[in-house]
Motif scaffolding. Sequence first.
Motif: not given
Length: 395
Positions: A222-232
């Motif tokens: 979720y850290s990777v996904a959040g960084a790519i999607a620009r979400r918390n």
Amino acid sequence: METSRPRLGLLPKILIAIVLGIVCGQFFPNGLVRVFVTFNGLFGNYLGFVIPLIILGLIAPAISELGKGAGKWLAVTTAIAYCSTMFAGLMGFGVSMALLPRLLQGKTVVDLTNPEDALLAPYFKVEMPPVMGVMSALLLAFVVGVALTVVKSDVIRRGLVEFREIVELVIVKTVIPVLPLYIFGIFLNMTAAGEVWRVISTFLGVIVMVFALTAVLLLIQYSVAGAIARRNPLTMLKTLMPAYVTALGTSSSAATIPVTLRQTIVSGVSESVASFVIPLCATIHLAGSTIKITCFSLAVMILYGMPIKTSVIIGFIMLLGIMMVAAPGVPGGAIMTATALLTSQLGFNEAQVGLMIATYIAIDSFGTATNVTGDAAIAAVVDTLVERDGGMARA
């Protein structure tokens, strides 16, 4: 004016079902437990019938909506899922080699039976054979969906969209409302049988380590996904908790698809991408299961004093990531698929395979919960990539 009472959400219902199942399993007579076991058998067979239809009904129209780039996004999603599974296995290998020799110091090999064999049997069964297998449904969805991106057939496309509406109605009206009762029956039976708790107490240190690893894996995903999607990432992860807890109860990625799909859409992923990625990843993305199989395989090898070669374990993990694609999304499906690799790659005998099956099934739900929760992280990544590429209008 009379105000309506607030409805209890799915997550509290599932948590209540788990607690009640464990508590009632302590004193319910076997005859009463078997009533719920019989219901679970009927509902489980119904799920087995519905799951291929859910996969076909959700994936085929979603692929057709991806447009001419459908093949590319199918390949991208599969590659991300495989990389996630490989990373999970390698992380499990590294941590196991650092901690397992200490955790298992002084432990001896135990003779454990398969926990499923100790569970109470239903009063009767009603067979509900599915129209097709899970892999057949997945392949048919790929073929029809990709073909519709090339062939302009509004009739078939409209038919698939209407079929999707039927599937969504089946999910909302007949699957999600019954899940808490189904989960109650599962925990009731496990508690009454008692075998599961004996397995857990034997491998408690390894189980705690594996659970911690699955939590770390989700945070990384979720850290990777959040960084790519620009979400918390923490907000995204919190939104998926109903899916995580549902999977804890069902131990089935496929049975959790309706909840995972709903929560993924709530987290901000477009409905078209979610309908494509979630059913697909429920079949091909088993990162949590891979961590468990890797760690428990190494635990068994250490207990038996078997030699552990890095090249062999890495090869085993790479093949395991491929084999997991063929694992049905049902309880215990991953370990049953992996048994051939355990014997051919790691040299396990029948007793060692039996020990693996027993320990895996005892905590099957934690790996499954990690699998389905990670699916939503992959969906967020794919949704962002699709949006940047302009390949699909946001639903």
